[in-house]
Design an enzyme around this catalytic site. Structure first.
Site, PDB file in Angstrom:
ATOM      1  N   PRO A 228      21.219  49.579   4.548  1.00  0.00           N
ATOM      2  CA  PRO A 228      22.100  48.064   4.591  1.00  0.00           C
ATOM      3  C   PRO A 228      21.458  47.405   5.976  1.00  0.00           C
ATOM      4  O   PRO A 228      21.189  47.804   6.895  1.00  0.00           O
ATOM      5  CB  PRO A 228      23.545  48.386   5.598  1.00  0.00           C
ATOM      6  CG  PRO A 228      23.917  49.098   5.625  1.00  0.00           C
ATOM      7  CD  PRO A 228      22.311  50.940   4.405  1.00  0.00           C
TER       8      PRO A 228
ATOM      9  N   THR B  27      21.369  43.236   8.437  1.00  0.00           N
ATOM     10  CA  THR B  27      21.214  42.131   8.243  1.00  0.00           C
ATOM     11  C   THR B  27      20.058  41.525   8.493  1.00  0.00           C
ATOM     12  O   THR B  27      19.348  41.153   8.946  1.00  0.00           O
ATOM     13  CB  THR B  27      22.486  42.025   9.738  1.00  0.00           C
ATOM     14  OG1 THR B  27      24.068  42.284   9.298  1.00  0.00           O
ATOM     15  CG2 THR B  27      22.644  40.777   9.618  1.00  0.00           C
TER      16      THR B  27
ATOM     17  N   GLN C  42      27.936  46.668   0.796  1.00  0.00           N
ATOM     18  CA  GLN C  42      28.546  46.746   2.377  1.00  0.00           C
ATOM     19  C   GLN C  42      29.909  46.110   2.244  1.00  0.00           C
ATOM     20  O   GLN C  42      29.250  44.985   2.118  1.00  0.00           O
ATOM     21  CB  GLN C  42      27.517  47.448   3.321  1.00  0.00           C
ATOM     22  CG  GLN C  42      28.551  47.712   4.954  1.00  0.00           C
ATOM     23  CD  GLN C  42      26.890  48.052   5.911  1.00  0.00           C
ATOM     24  OE1 GLN C  42      26.767  46.755   6.112  1.00  0.00           O
ATOM     25  NE2 GLN C  42      26.663  49.330   5.940  1.00  0.00           N
TER      26      GLN C  42
ATOM     27  N   GLY D 161      32.313  51.511   8.285  1.00  0.00           N
ATOM     28  CA  GLY D 161      32.690  52.177   9.272  1.00  0.00           C
ATOM     29  C   GLY D 161      32.603  52.249  10.389  1.00  0.00           C
ATOM     30  O   GLY D 161      32.078  53.474  11.672  1.00  0.00           O
ATOM     31  N   ALA D 162      31.461  51.648  10.804  1.00  0.00           N
ATOM     32  CA  ALA D 162      30.275  51.758  11.894  1.00  0.00           C
ATOM     33  C   ALA D 162      29.663  50.747  12.609  1.00  0.00           C
ATOM     34  O   ALA D 162      30.668  49.536  12.895  1.00  0.00           O
ATOM     35  CB  ALA D 162      29.067  52.994  11.573  1.00  0.00           C
TER      36      ALA D 162
ATOM     37  N   TYR E 280      32.379  47.559  14.294  1.00  0.00           N
ATOM     38  CA  TYR E 280      32.802  46.667  13.652  1.00  0.00           C
ATOM     39  C   TYR E 280      34.816  46.753  13.087  1.00  0.00           C
ATOM     40  O   TYR E 280      34.445  48.012  13.698  1.00  0.00           O
ATOM     41  CB  TYR E 280      32.451  46.069  11.878  1.00  0.00           C
ATOM     42  CG  TYR E 280      30.775  46.077  12.843  1.00  0.00           C
ATOM     43  CD1 TYR E 280      30.590  44.948  13.046  1.00  0.00           C
ATOM     44  CD2 TYR E 280      30.042  46.065  12.209  1.00  0.00           C
ATOM     45  CE1 TYR E 280      29.589  44.257  14.103  1.00  0.00           C
ATOM     46  CE2 TYR E 280      28.434  45.961  12.212  1.00  0.00           C
ATOM     47  CZ  TYR E 280      28.382  44.992  12.924  1.00  0.00           C
ATOM     48  OH  TYR E 280      26.890  44.406  12.841  1.00  0.00           O
TER      49      TYR E 280
ATOM     50  N   ARG F 278      30.201  54.346   5.178  1.00  0.00           N
ATOM     51  CA  ARG F 278      29.384  54.541   6.702  1.00  0.00           C
ATOM     52  C   ARG F 278      30.008  55.201   7.624  1.00  0.00           C
ATOM     53  O   ARG F 278      30.825  53.478   8.543  1.00  0.00           O
ATOM     54  CB  ARG F 278      28.766  53.325   7.205  1.00  0.00           C
ATOM     55  CG  ARG F 278      26.806  53.671   7.340  1.00  0.00           C
ATOM     56  CD  ARG F 278      26.213  52.329   7.679  1.00  0.00           C
ATOM     57  NE  ARG F 278      25.244  51.857   8.875  1.00  0.00           N
ATOM     58  CZ  ARG F 278      23.887  52.437   8.633  1.00  0.00           C
ATOM     59  NH1 ARG F 278      23.435  53.689   7.933  1.00  0.00           N
ATOM     60  NH2 ARG F 278      23.657  52.358  10.017  1.00  0.00           N
TER      61      ARG F 278
ATOM     62  N   GLY G 213      15.987  56.440  12.160  1.00  0.00           N
ATOM     63  CA  GLY G 213      15.087  57.030  12.276  1.00  0.00           C
ATOM     64  C   GLY G 213      14.180  57.843  11.751  1.00  0.00           C
ATOM     65  O   GLY G 213      12.959  58.942  12.375  1.00  0.00           O
TER      66      GLY G 213
ATOM     67  N   GLY H 213      15.693  52.031   6.709  1.00  0.00           N
ATOM     68  CA  GLY H 213      15.958  50.322   6.806  1.00  0.00           C
ATOM     69  C   GLY H 213      14.613  49.568   7.148  1.00  0.00           C
ATOM     70  O   GLY H 213      14.220  48.948   6.297  1.00  0.00           O
TER      71      GLY H 213
END
Length: 356
Positions: A18, A20, A92, A170-171, A174, A221, A287, A308
């Site tokens: 995910p 943004t 998500q 859940g990361a 937020y 997450r 990474g 990502g």
């Protein structure tokens, strides 16, 4: 090589993480987004950008929602295109909580949190540029009940829009991670204090969504030990116990996967604890290269690997891996801008060969 575990059946072991992108004008999914996701349907599983379950969760400018009928209709074009590409797609669900500014929310709404603790830092607004985070309104128990209900309705809306499931965010500091952190969540009721109580919001949302749409359609997450978005660090053993407990309870619920935002700050024992108590799919992200991802898969520490920005800049990322071809570089100037530039116009291998 296909991946099959439980009801999760994917054409390969690669996940598009995910990210943004801020292209949802008026918080509505649109044709640009449908094109963007369909271009990247080489992934076995796509997890969408963070999408708010309610108006008060829209902390950033131009992020999509899933709480209105117009949003449900808009997402249908996205899921249709991804499914035509042979991929599966989870939405998500991201409630930003205190990581928000009132200028980014619809009129009449304010940022909310587990407490009235204001995050340190700034956030972009379309109307006034960079601004300090707004002070959140502390949710009472009635407010938390409403938040839980909003998440459940959003998950049901996602299934109506054609998604294969939902991932709870859940990361990254937020709302759900805010509830886990004892320095942000200073409540003295059933949602604060002990590890069990601070995990209650996440677990109640996961359980009620699982009851509504099926546990095989739910993921979470997490980012253990992260300090992103003004998440104050807390005692290492307590962090470890928090995520071990959370993973064990999620295993009891039978959700499809846990998606771990990896970092060097996560000790080996925490990785081992999560793996030992959670029997369904583990996704690792952050990474990774094609080589390090393959090593994780071969070692069995990850069942799926997520990328990502490699997908962001390379719509044909899977084909480039197969051909060992070089990757496009990310244009950091257009990550969150309005329009298709730096969004759907990254070149694919065939276009590059025509330019030579």
């Amino acid at each position: 090589m296909p991946y099959v575990k439980g009801s999760l059946r994917l054409k390969n072991h690669v996940v598009m993480a995910p990210m943004t992108r801020s292209r949802a004008l008026n918080n509505l999914p649109n044709e640009w987004m449908a094109t963007y996701y369909k271009q990247r349907s080489g992934a076995g599983l796509i997890v969408t950008e963070g999408t708010s379950p309610s108006p008060e969760g829209l902390g950033y400018p131009r992020i999509p929602g899933i709480f209105s009928e117009a949003q449900v209709e808009g997402w249908k074009a996205v899921t249709k295109g991804v499914h035509e590409g042979g991929s599966r797609i989870f939405l998500q669900l991201m409630h930003t909580g205190r990581i928000a500014h009132v200028a980014n929310l619809p009129e009449g709404y304010q940022p909310v949190g587990l407490s009235s603790s204001k995050a340190v830092g700034e956030i972009f607004t379309d109307s006034a540029g960079m601004q300090d985070y707004s002070t959140p309104v502390a949710l009472d128990e009635q407010g938390l009940t409403r938040v839980i209900s909003d998440f459940v309705q959003a998950a049901q809306n996602a299934i109506r829009a054609g998604f294969d499931g939902v991932e709870l965010h859940g990361a990254n500091g937020y709302l759900l991670e805010q509830s886990l952190n004892p320095h942000v969540n200073n409540r003295t009721d059933n949602y604060g204090g002990s590890i069990r109580n601070r995990s209650r919001l996440t677990l109640e949302i996961a359980e009620k969504i699982a009851d509504a749409i099926g546990p095989e359609k739910v993921g979470l997450r997490i980012s253990p030990y992260s300090t992103l978005s003004d998440m104050p660090a807390y005692e290492e053993e307590e962090v470890h116990q928090t995520y071990a407990y959370l993973s064990e309870e999620l295993n009891r619920l039978g959700i499809a996967y846990i998606h771990i935002s990896d970092s060097p700050s996560i000790p080996r024992k925490t990785h081992q604890a999560i793996r030992s108590v959670f029997s369904n799919t583990l996704i690792y992200c952050n990474g990774l290269t094609a080589e390090t991802a393959e090593a994780k898969l071969q070692a069995g520490s990850a069942d799926l690997v997520a990328f990502g920005r490699s997908f962001l800049a390379n719509p044909d990322f899977m084909r480039r891996i197969e051909k060992n071809a070089p990757l496009n570089e990310v244009d950091y100037q257009t990550l969150y801008t309005q329009g298709m530039s730096g969004y759907t116009d990254y070149p694919v291998l065939e276009e590059l060969s025509q330019l030579v």
